[in-house]
Every structure is written in structure tokens, then in C-alpha cells.
Design a protein around this motif. Structure first.
Motif, PDB file in Angstrom:
ATOM      1  N   LEU A   1      -0.916  14.020   1.583  1.00  0.00           N
ATOM      2  CA  LEU A   1      -1.732  13.394   1.282  1.00  0.00           C
ATOM      3  C   LEU A   1      -2.597  12.795   2.002  1.00  0.00           C
ATOM      4  CD1 LEU A   1       1.947  11.172   2.220  1.00  0.00           C
ATOM      5  CD2 LEU A   1       1.482  11.196  -0.080  1.00  0.00           C
TER       6      LEU A   1
ATOM      7  N   TYR B   1      -5.122  13.424  -1.007  1.00  0.00           N
ATOM      8  CA  TYR B   1      -4.850  13.291  -1.989  1.00  0.00           C
ATOM      9  C   TYR B   1      -5.770  11.788  -1.956  1.00  0.00           C
ATOM     10  CZ  TYR B   1      -0.783  15.112  -3.423  1.00  0.00           C
ATOM     11  OH  TYR B   1       0.459  16.435  -4.112  1.00  0.00           O
ATOM     12  N   GLU B   2      -5.940  10.762  -0.541  1.00  0.00           N
ATOM     13  CA  GLU B   2      -6.224   9.369  -0.589  1.00  0.00           C
ATOM     14  C   GLU B   2      -8.078  10.502  -0.334  1.00  0.00           C
ATOM     15  OE1 GLU B   2      -4.456   8.447   3.220  1.00  0.00           O
ATOM     16  OE2 GLU B   2      -2.700   7.234   1.970  1.00  0.00           O
TER      17      GLU B   2
ATOM     18  N   MET C   1      -4.687   6.941  -4.415  1.00  0.00           N
ATOM     19  CA  MET C   1      -4.131   8.771  -4.362  1.00  0.00           C
ATOM     20  C   MET C   1      -4.482   9.599  -5.881  1.00  0.00           C
ATOM     21  SD  MET C   1      -0.683   9.464  -2.605  1.00  0.00           S
ATOM     22  CE  MET C   1      -0.552   8.539  -0.908  1.00  0.00           C
TER      23      MET C   1
ATOM     24  N   GLU D   1      -4.204  13.542  -7.226  1.00  0.00           N
ATOM     25  CA  GLU D   1      -3.796  14.503  -7.443  1.00  0.00           C
ATOM     26  C   GLU D   1      -3.775  15.212  -8.366  1.00  0.00           C
ATOM     27  OE1 GLU D   1       1.412  16.110  -7.480  1.00  0.00           O
ATOM     28  OE2 GLU D   1       0.483  14.356  -8.035  1.00  0.00           O
TER      29      GLU D   1
END
Length: 146
Positions: free
Chosen positions: A17, A20-21, A92, A94
Motif C-alpha cells: 500500500l 501504491y501511495e 493510490m 496500481e
């Protein structure tokens, strides 16, 4: 001699995560200020040209395609081509597709038929992070094209 027991791979959710950020934050300055479907932002990185095309816009997400666009492509080498979804509410980004590979699973058993690494999803998103870092450090914006 002891029998080594191989533990199954587990996703480090916090690390994924965070990646992603990080990708989301790095992508924002590379996108055109005018956001509409079909808009392409182009960047020159030394002898290579890269593009970011907006494929889909919704209230909470944007789907983009990142690609290398060179006239001097080497036929034996496939240029990078990624589809990335930006989630604006979660901040985010992806990777959804890389080249011909789509919809990465969180983990893969190993060995597997497609020879994916156990942490393939982590690796493709790390590749995006490294590529964006490179673009931000060395890239020069050329123009935005419809």
C-alpha cells in the motif's frame, strides 16, 4: 543435516500500500493539467520518448497507459507498456497490466505455469515506482497531445 521448511510467501500489505501511495504521488506531476480521455503527455528522457495517455476518467479513478514511443525501437526488445489505475479517493496507483500480463494476483504459487514470481504484483509496482522516479529526475516534458 536439518530439513529446511519453506514458509509460504505472505504479502506485506503495508509495504504494498505504501508503494501504491508513492506511485500516486509520483504520477500526479507527470499528468497533464487538462485531464480528458485521449490526452497524451509526452516526456523526453535522453534518447527515449515516453507517453502517458488518459484512457478512462471517472469520479474516483483514472485509467492511464504509460508507454515508450521510439522510432528507433529495437525489434527484439519490447518497450515498456503499463496500464495503471489511479484511485483518487485513496490516493493510490496500481499497475493493472504490464506488457501482455493482466490482473496480477497478490501472490502466486511457485513454480507456476506462467513462471510468475511469488511477489509479482509487488515487483511490477516497484518497477513503476523506479520508472517514475527516473522520469521525474531526468525527464523533460515535451507537449500534451490530443
Amino acid at each position: 543435516m536439518s530439513d529446511a521448511v519453506k514458509r509460504p510467501y505472505h504479502v506485506n500489505l503495508h509495504e504494498l500500500l505504501s508503494l501504491y501511495e508513492s506511485n500516486y504521488v509520483k504520477l500526479l506531476p507527470l499528468l497533464s493539467s487538462e485531464k480528458y480521455v485521449g490526452d497524451i503527455s509526452r516526456y523526453q528522457l535522453f534518447e527515449h520518448e515516453y507517453g502517458i495517455e488518459i484512457i478512462e476518467l471517472t469520479r474516483y479513478t483514472t485509467l492511464i497507459c504509460l508507454f515508450q514511443n521510439d522510432e528507433n525501437d529495437i525489434p527484439l526488445c519490447q518497450s515498456p507498456h503499463l496500464m495503471v489505475r489511479l484511485y483518487h479517493d485513496a490516493k493510490m496507483a496500481e499497475v493493472l497490466h504490464l506488457q501482455q500480463y493482466k490482473a496480477f494476483k497478490a501472490t502466486y504459487s511457485y513454480p507456476n505455469r506462467e513462471m510468475h514470481q511469488q511477489n509479482e504484483k509487488q515487483q511490477v509496482n516497484q518497477f513503476l515506482c523506479d520508472w517514475l522516479r527516473y522520469c521525474l529526475k531526468y525527464g523533460t516534458k515535451k507537449r500534451s497531445v490530443s
